[in-house]
Structure formats: C-alpha cells, structure tokens
Write an enzyme that holds these catalytic residues in place. Structure first.
Site, PDB file in Angstrom:
ATOM      1  N   ARG A 193     -38.123 -40.423  18.480  1.00  0.00           N
ATOM      2  CA  ARG A 193     -36.816 -39.729  18.584  1.00  0.00           C
ATOM      3  C   ARG A 193     -35.913 -39.923  17.337  1.00  0.00           C
ATOM      4  NH1 ARG A 193     -36.060 -42.945  24.205  1.00  0.00           N
ATOM      5  NH2 ARG A 193     -38.432 -42.787  23.980  1.00  0.00           N
ATOM      6  N   LYS A 241     -47.377 -52.461  19.860  1.00  0.00           N
ATOM      7  CA  LYS A 241     -48.004 -51.877  21.145  1.00  0.00           C
ATOM      8  C   LYS A 241     -48.927 -52.957  21.362  1.00  0.00           C
ATOM      9  CE  LYS A 241     -47.347 -46.854  20.545  1.00  0.00           C
ATOM     10  NZ  LYS A 241     -46.671 -46.781  21.817  1.00  0.00           N
TER      11      LYS A 241
HETATM   12  N1  BES Z   1     -45.949 -42.223  20.540  1.00  0.00           N
HETATM   13  C1  BES Z   1     -45.529 -43.006  21.860  1.00  0.00           C
HETATM   14  C2  BES Z   1     -45.865 -42.197  23.071  1.00  0.00           C
HETATM   15  C3  BES Z   1     -47.261 -41.657  23.206  1.00  0.00           C
HETATM   16  C4  BES Z   1     -47.811 -42.595  24.218  1.00  0.00           C
HETATM   17  C5  BES Z   1     -47.793 -40.659  22.794  1.00  0.00           C
HETATM   18  C6  BES Z   1     -49.034 -42.117  24.692  1.00  0.00           C
HETATM   19  C7  BES Z   1     -49.107 -40.208  23.203  1.00  0.00           C
HETATM   20  C8  BES Z   1     -49.724 -41.006  24.034  1.00  0.00           C
HETATM   21  C9  BES Z   1     -44.162 -43.233  21.726  1.00  0.00           C
HETATM   22  O1  BES Z   1     -43.610 -43.384  20.168  1.00  0.00           O
HETATM   23  C10 BES Z   1     -43.651 -44.483  22.278  1.00  0.00           C
HETATM   24  O2  BES Z   1     -44.107 -45.355  21.783  1.00  0.00           O
HETATM   25  N2  BES Z   1     -43.077 -44.216  23.373  1.00  0.00           N
HETATM   26  C11 BES Z   1     -42.729 -45.584  24.241  1.00  0.00           C
HETATM   27  C12 BES Z   1     -41.219 -45.067  24.470  1.00  0.00           C
HETATM   28  C13 BES Z   1     -40.377 -46.508  25.089  1.00  0.00           C
HETATM   29  C14 BES Z   1     -40.418 -47.509  24.015  1.00  0.00           C
HETATM   30  C15 BES Z   1     -39.175 -46.185  25.376  1.00  0.00           C
HETATM   31  C16 BES Z   1     -43.461 -45.355  25.520  1.00  0.00           C
HETATM   32  O3  BES Z   1     -43.784 -44.023  25.723  1.00  0.00           O
HETATM   33  O4  BES Z   1     -43.713 -46.304  26.064  1.00  0.00           O
HETATM   34 ZN    ZN Z   2     -43.673 -45.377  19.504  1.00  0.00          ZN
END
Ligand code: BES
Ligand code: ZN
Ligand code: ZN
Length: 505
Positions: free
Chosen positions: A352, A278
C-alpha cells in the site's frame, strides 16, 4: 505453437488428436455422431458403459486404428448443456490438451464447440479453445538443465465444414493467442525467482514489450524517485541493496491529449516483511509479490498488438522489501508524493505504501480512471479463497465494467465493501494516517488506505493475493503463477475503447 482456423472435414485431417465434446448425459450429435459412426459406435458404447459421462474435465482418449485420418479422438466432457459457456470450453480444452501433451501428441485439431448447437458464437468458441490449449499446456522450464521429456504442442487447428465461419474462427484464434500468450508471459515473470526477477529485470521486461509494441517507456531510478518526493515508495526500497525502479509505459491509441486509463500494479519483487519479518514457512512464495506489475506489463503487450483506440498508461513501482541496517522501521513516519504523512505500524504492509505514491504520480498526469492489480493482503485470500479477487471501488460504474471484463475472461472478481466506518482503524496519533488497521477486515482497511491517495479519480482495486498463484492443476490453470488479471485488463481496455469510440467512424 502455431494456431490456425481452416475449412474442412476434421475426419480427414492428419492430426495426432482431434477434440470433440459430449454434454453430460447426452448422446453424440452432429459431427460427433458422424465420428461415432466411423469408429463403429465406440463413443456410444463407452457412453452406454458409463465410461463417458460428459462431466466437465472428463477426457476420454480413443485410438482410431486407421478408421479415420486423425490418430486419436479426445472426447471432452462439456458438463450440463444449460451451463455451457466460453469458460467451460477453456477448462475442458485445457485439461484435455495437458493430457494429450503428456502422451506425446503434437498436432491437435478441434471442432468449434457449441457452435453447431447455436450455444456460442464461432469466434468466441475458437478464442476459448486456443486460450484453453495455450494456457493449459504452459510449463516453466527456464531453470531445468535437462531437456524436457514432453515435447511442445506444435499445432492447433480449429476446423469447421462451414466456409462462412472461417473469418470468425480466424478472428477468435488470433485474439485467443494474444490473450493466452500475454497471460503466459505474466506467469513466466511471476514464476521467476527474486534473484532473477529484480526491479531492474522487471524494467527490462517492460522495455522489451515497449520496444516490440511501439510503446513509450520511462524508467525512473532511485534518485528520480527521491527527487520527485515519493517518500513512501523510497522507504520500502531503502532496506535493499537491489535498486528500485518506477516503470511508466504509455500506449497511445486514442486522441492526443485524451487522459489515459491508468493501470497501477504492486511490484514487490520479494516481500520478506521487512523489519516486521514474515515467518520462514512459505516465505519463498513472496517472490510472486510482483504479480500485479507482471500482469500489467503482459496486458500492455497484448494492447500494443490489438491496437484499441484508447490511451493507456501503466505506473509500476518495483522494489524488494528487505530488512537491513538501513531498512525503514515500525513507527517511522513517511511522507508520500501528495505530502500526506503515514505512520508505519508494520513494514510488512509495504504494498500500500508503494501504491500510494504510484497513485499520486498517476494523478499528476492526469488519468481518466485508475485500475490497480495488487497481491495486497493475506486477509483477502482468507476472505474469498483461491478463485476470487477482491474488487474495491469508489465508482460503481467502473466496478461493473471491470467485473464484466473479468467474467468474459473467466476471471472472477467479488465486490467488497469499503464504507467510511472502517476508516477509524487507520487513525494515527501522530501522522495523517497509519498503514495498518486492526485484526479484522484487513483487505478492506488496506483498500481504504489506498483510497486516501486515489481521491476522487474513478478507481478499482483488485486484490489478487489469493488468485495470483495456484497450488493445483485444474482446467487451464497450472501449478504456480496463474497470470490472473491479464485477460480482465485486456477485455476492459477493449470494451472501454469501443464504448468511447461508439459513435465515431
Ligand atoms: N504480500 C503480502 C500479501 C500476500 C500474502 C500476498 C499472501 C500473497 C500471498 C503483503 O505485503 C502483506 O504482507 N500483507 C500483510 C498485511 C498486514 C501486515 C496488515 C498481511 O496480509 O498479512
Ligand atoms: Zn508485506
Ligand atoms: Zn507484499
């Protein structure tokens, strides 16, 4: 905070502050008119001057200067009479109590709002007052080395002149206290940084709840997870030095052998994104990526206290998601507990993966239905904003029950589509499914991925990525963790138990 209900005249109580309410655009009525008289019509004058409007969140504090026993009267705006609700009581009381706490008030008494007017049942009013106060004055001081300037509120009393109301007010106070304290427990866990709230610590928190509440608990470690064949969960955990845990909590209030309601939560104690790293900005917020698990542990605590006649089991996968020499990689193919193979497109779509194995495990129990709470996608936050979780389901009846349980709690869930059409996005060239779809509808494709592992068990998935944290202070919501979902789950379990045992004595 000590919470109680009493019969008596609020004007004669030795409180630091009493809470009374005014509807928008209306004159003082009933008990508020009496107080107004005793205070030489100060309240009516402030209304006439336009200082008190009765708008929701408005709090006006008046010093009584010895004219009545309580030191201060806090006049809470309750908003329009027609829109009055339990949730409005919670919000108004939350806002008012936070202000009172800031000026050093410790003993608060409140009238049961809306009861005189026949707008709301006495136990609901008392419950909402207690929730508003306990939730609205929450602080997280664990890491502050200096003692806080603000003292805790020591006492909250709900007072009515009518003796016949007492048992209802007591009932509401007790339920409100359990609900709010459970929510604050979840907030504590989510606010803790990831160096403290590790999977091991989460398991310890669950163990404490289980021991205090007489629940059964099993904590599986990395070896157990591997032996069981939870290949997707294990892959997420493999880049981290901190060991994963799979926490199973069982509450047995129903008949022996009756399949439990299964609760599943996303317990990523820190989500770096893994090798699909990230961006640095705001990454710290990912210490809260275990808000689903925290909410379920907290709800299990309340359930153990309330003792509904139903079986409830929690299945809680907990791990960090780290990049490292042994981390899983984009392109890797994993095999979940049910033998399905998954092509990893992004290691940041890790929630997931751990949920998939948790669902497969829960189905082996088996469970009557499944509800999961997960900070799953940023896309859900973008779609629905700060106040609604996304609700995805394969079962309209269960979905309706969850939404209703949320409504009672002031927690809003919005039904989202999950038609088969979206599923093409998850087709993999080399495995049974891939873990990420295209750019659009990310919350929906995430839910469709989960659905593959849930099968035909009735299920509701709540994506709480947008609701688990708040940047603002408002009503009973404070900055940081919200504890969102805890009270929905408690209400759901209570209503399911009632429904199941409806015909029994
Ligand atoms: N933990 C994140 C989602 C999230 C984002 C929770 C902001 C709380 C606040 C999750 O694991 C994630 O990184 N999701 C990605 C999915 C993508 C890679 C398909 C996202 O939402 O960008
Ligand atoms: Zn994630
Ligand atoms: Zn995540």
């Amino acid at each position: 905070m000590e919470v109680k209900a009493t019969v008596g005249d609020i004007i004669r109580l030795p409180a630091d502050a009493i809470l009374v309410g005014i509807f928008e655009g209306e004159a003082p009525q009933g008990i508020v008119a009496e107080i107004d008289q005793a205070l030489d019509r100060t309240i009516s004058n402030l209304i006439a001057d336009g200082e008190i409007k009765g708008k929701l969140y408005e709090t006006t504090i008046i010093h009584t200067m010895g004219k009545i026993e309580p030191k201060r009267v806090a006049i809470l705006g309750l908003g329009q009479r027609e829109q009055f609700s339990m949730e409005r009581i919670r919000r108004a009381v939350g806002e008012a109590c936070r202000r009172l706490k800031k000026i050093g008030v410790q003993r608060i008494a409140s009238i049961p709002f809306g009861v005189e007017e026949g707008k709301i049942e006495p136990q609901k009013s008392a419950q909402a007052i207690v929730e508003g106060c306990i939730l609205g004055t929450y602080t997280f001081l664990y890491h502050k080395t200096k003692p806080p300037e603000e003292k805790e509120i020591s006492e909250l009393v709900v007072v009515s002149k009518e003796e016949g109301l007492l048992s209802f007010l007591e009932e509401g106070c007790a339920l409100g206290k359990i609900m709010a304290e459970a929510t604050n427990l979840a907030r504590d866990m989510v606010n803790q940084p990831a160096n403290i709230m590790t999977p091991t610590r989460l398991a310890e928190e669950a163990k404490k709840v289980a021991e205090e509440g007489g629940l059964e608990i099993k904590i599986l470690d990395k070896e157990d997870i591997a032996k069981l064949g939870m290949g997707a969960f294990l892959a997420v955990a493999q880049g981290s030095y901190t060991p994963p845990k799979f926490i199973i909590m069982e509450y047995k209030g129903g008949k022996p052998g009756e399949p439990p309601l299964g609760l599943v939560g996303k317990g990523i104690t820190f989500d770096t994104g893994g090798i699909s790293l990230k961006p640095a900005e705001g990454m710290w917020e990912m210490k809260g990526d275990m808000a689903g698990v925290a909410a379920i542990i907290a709800a299990m605590k309340a359930i153990a206290q309330l003792k509904p006649k139903i079986n409830v089991s929690a299945f809680l996968p907990a791990t960090e998601n780290m990049p490292g020499g042994s981390a899983f990689k984009p392109g890797d193919v994993l095999q979940a507990l049910n033998k399905k193979t998954i092509e990893v497109i992004s290691t940041d779509a890790e929630g997931r993966l751990i949920l998939a194995d948790a669902f497969c495990y829960a189905k082996t129990i088996p469970v009557s239905c499944l509800v999961d709470l997960s900070t799953l996608t940023g896309a859900c936050h973008i779609a629905l904003g700060d106040y609604y979780s996304g609700a995805f389901s394969n079962n309209p009846e269960l979905l309706e029950k969850v939404i209703k349980a949320g409504k009672e709690a002031g927690e809003r869930h919005w039904a989202m589509p999950m038609d088969e059409d979206f599923k093409d996005e998850l087709k993999s060239e080399i495995a049974d499914i891939k873990n990420v779809g295209g750019r659009w509808g990310g919350a929906i494709t995430a839910a469709l991925f989960l659905a593959e592992f849930v099968g035909d068990t009735p299920w509701v998935h709540l994506d709480i990525a947008g609701t688990a944290r708040s940047e603002k202070e408002r009503g009973y919501i404070v900055k940081g963790a919200t504890g969102f979902g805890v009270r929905t789950l408690i209400n759901l379990v209570l209503s399911l138990a009632e429904e199941m045992r409806g015909g029994e004595r």
